[in-house]
Design an enzyme around this catalytic site. Structure first.
Site, PDB file in Angstrom:
ATOM      1  N   VAL A   1     -33.136 -26.552 -52.419  1.00  0.00           N
ATOM      2  CA  VAL A   1     -33.092 -27.239 -51.130  1.00  0.00           C
ATOM      3  C   VAL A   1     -34.462 -27.198 -50.453  1.00  0.00           C
ATOM      4  CG1 VAL A   1     -31.937 -27.389 -48.896  1.00  0.00           C
ATOM      5  CG2 VAL A   1     -30.654 -26.667 -50.917  1.00  0.00           C
ATOM      6  N   ASP A   2     -35.165 -26.079 -50.570  1.00  0.00           N
ATOM      7  CA  ASP A   2     -36.520 -25.999 -50.035  1.00  0.00           C
ATOM      8  C   ASP A   2     -37.432 -27.035 -50.696  1.00  0.00           C
ATOM      9  OD1 ASP A   2     -36.555 -24.049 -48.027  1.00  0.00           O
ATOM     10  OD2 ASP A   2     -36.589 -22.426 -49.473  1.00  0.00           O
ATOM     11  N   VAL A   3     -37.330 -27.162 -52.011  1.00  0.00           N
ATOM     12  CA  VAL A   3     -38.177 -28.110 -52.730  1.00  0.00           C
ATOM     13  C   VAL A   3     -37.853 -29.542 -52.317  1.00  0.00           C
ATOM     14  CG1 VAL A   3     -38.808 -29.001 -55.006  1.00  0.00           C
ATOM     15  CG2 VAL A   3     -38.515 -26.540 -54.663  1.00  0.00           C
TER      16      VAL A   3
ATOM     17  N   GLY B   1     -39.277 -30.121 -48.937  1.00  0.00           N
ATOM     18  CA  GLY B   1     -40.709 -30.314 -49.021  1.00  0.00           C
ATOM     19  C   GLY B   1     -41.065 -31.722 -49.442  1.00  0.00           C
TER      20      GLY B   1
END
Length: 381
Positions: free
Chosen positions: A164-166, A169
């Site tokens: 989810v972070d990727v 980003g």
């Protein structure tokens, strides 16, 4: 492509640093503003690379400059404000309200730098979810991803990376580039807002669409697909492989390679809807045949027949596979024992490709550098 674009990067850990590395790879001058203790991921070790740097930090911080500033100190805060005033892009992923307390909110930065593109990354937005901590695992849970990941009837599972972070980003990069393009046209900056929950919900694509259409949340199916069969992990004599049949022609070819061509004429498996309805029976029949040879044998035979298939690689095997295909997935900076090796930028441009100039910086490596205090006039074409 982004040469001349200054990025004041107040982000840390993963989503923000991933976004700014993507921009830096295409020429943006990214100034990573860290606390005196450094980005948390500098201390997330082991593992470390050949120079002793935490690999987590190294994975998302190449091509940047580092300056350590204590925002609770008057001199450090003044320098941070000066950097923000000189930037084309400001990016931050603090909890909502933190940048405001330091006089670094969008409105305050815009007052001295009207062309600024100001990107805020949050876990759950700036409204009712502002106080919630935006940890990837938490978002995978409350955002529905874990409910559809894992074995049927088993425990919900997270993805093996902070996915989810990727994704967030990547959304930040898209928003920043859109805003820079608009600034080229109008001369005016704007605020870009992305959050982890909305990014995940968007990435649920077909699973979210089915829920909206039917009112019924999808179940966990392990490695099976809710709408296609056979499309899953299967066991051969020595290891696992994936077979991803997307149409009847591929299924007929699969049946031929397995030595049971009559499967394609069996009423239980004649069409995709039939195969989905009789998934368990079909899986048992396929694995019975696969048990007679190695996974590598079946991958070669199936691929030659036009059936999508591949080994379930570990990460080292996956990188080697990419290299064997000529994709050049590894970026190397430096030479000898201190060489920094990271995964290359996945975006290929024919005229202005990504360039790998510098390894991830040491903390405060660029203290005292000339940050050009006069605000820029927006991005340069």
């Amino acid at each position: 492509m982004l040469a001349g674009v200054r990025v004041a990067d107040f982000s840390r850990v993963l989503a923000g640093p991933y976004a700014t590395m993507m921009l830096a790879d295409f020429g943006a001058d990214v100034v990573k503003i860290e606390s005196p203790a450094g980005d948390d991921t500098r201390h997330w070790r082991p593992p470390v690379d050949a120079s002793g740097r935490a690999t987590y930090f190294g994975s998302v911080n190449r091509n940047k400059r580092s300056v350590a500033l204590d925002l609770t100190d008057a001199a450090g805060l003044a320098e941070a404000r000066r950097l923000a005033a000189s930037a084309d892009v400001v990016i931050e992923n603090f909890r909502p309200g933190v940048m405001d307390r330091f006089g670094l909110s969008y409105d305050e930065v815009r007052a001295s730098n009207p062309g600024v593109v100001y990107c805020s990354i949050t876990g759950f937005g700036t409204g009712e979810g502002a106080a919630l901590a935006g940890y990837d695992l938490l978002v995978q849970a409350v955002g529905g991803l874990m409910s559809i990941t894992g074995a049927p009837g088993g425990e919900p599972a997270k993805a093996g990376v902070a996915l989810v972070d990727v994704l967030t980003g990547q959304n930040a990069v898209t928003g920043i580039l859109l805003a820079l393009r608009e600034c080229e046209r109008t001369g005016h900056g704007q605020r870009v807002e992305v959050n982890l929950l909305h990014g995940l919900l968007s990435a649920l694509t077909n699973q979210a669409a089915s829920t909206l259409a039917t009112g019924t949340p999808p179940p966990r199916l392990g490695n099976a697909h809710p709408s296609i069969a056979p499309y899953a992990v299967f066991h051969a004599d020595d290891r696992e492989l994936v077979i991803a049949v997307g149409n009847d022609k591929q299924f007929r070819a699969l049946a031929g390679v397995l030595g049971v061509p009559t499967l394609a004429d069996d009423a239980r498996f004649a069409g995709n809807v039939d195969r989905v309805a009789h998934r368990a029976e079909l899986t048992a029949l396929i694995e019975e045949r696969l048990a007679g040879a190695s996974a590598a044998h079946w991958v070669e035979a199936l691929s030659s027949a036009g059936v999508p298939a591949g080994l379930v690689n570990d990460v080292a095997e996956a990188i080697a596979f990419g290299e064997a295909l000529g994709l050049e997935p590894v970026a190397e900076i430096g030479a000898g024992a201190a060489t920094s090796r990271t995964i290359a930028n996945p975006i290929g441009l024919s005229a202005s490709p990504a360039v790998y100039r510098t390894p991830p910086p040491a903390l405060d490596e660029h203290a005292g550098a000339d940050w050009h205090p006069t605000p820029s006039k927006g991005p340069h074409p």
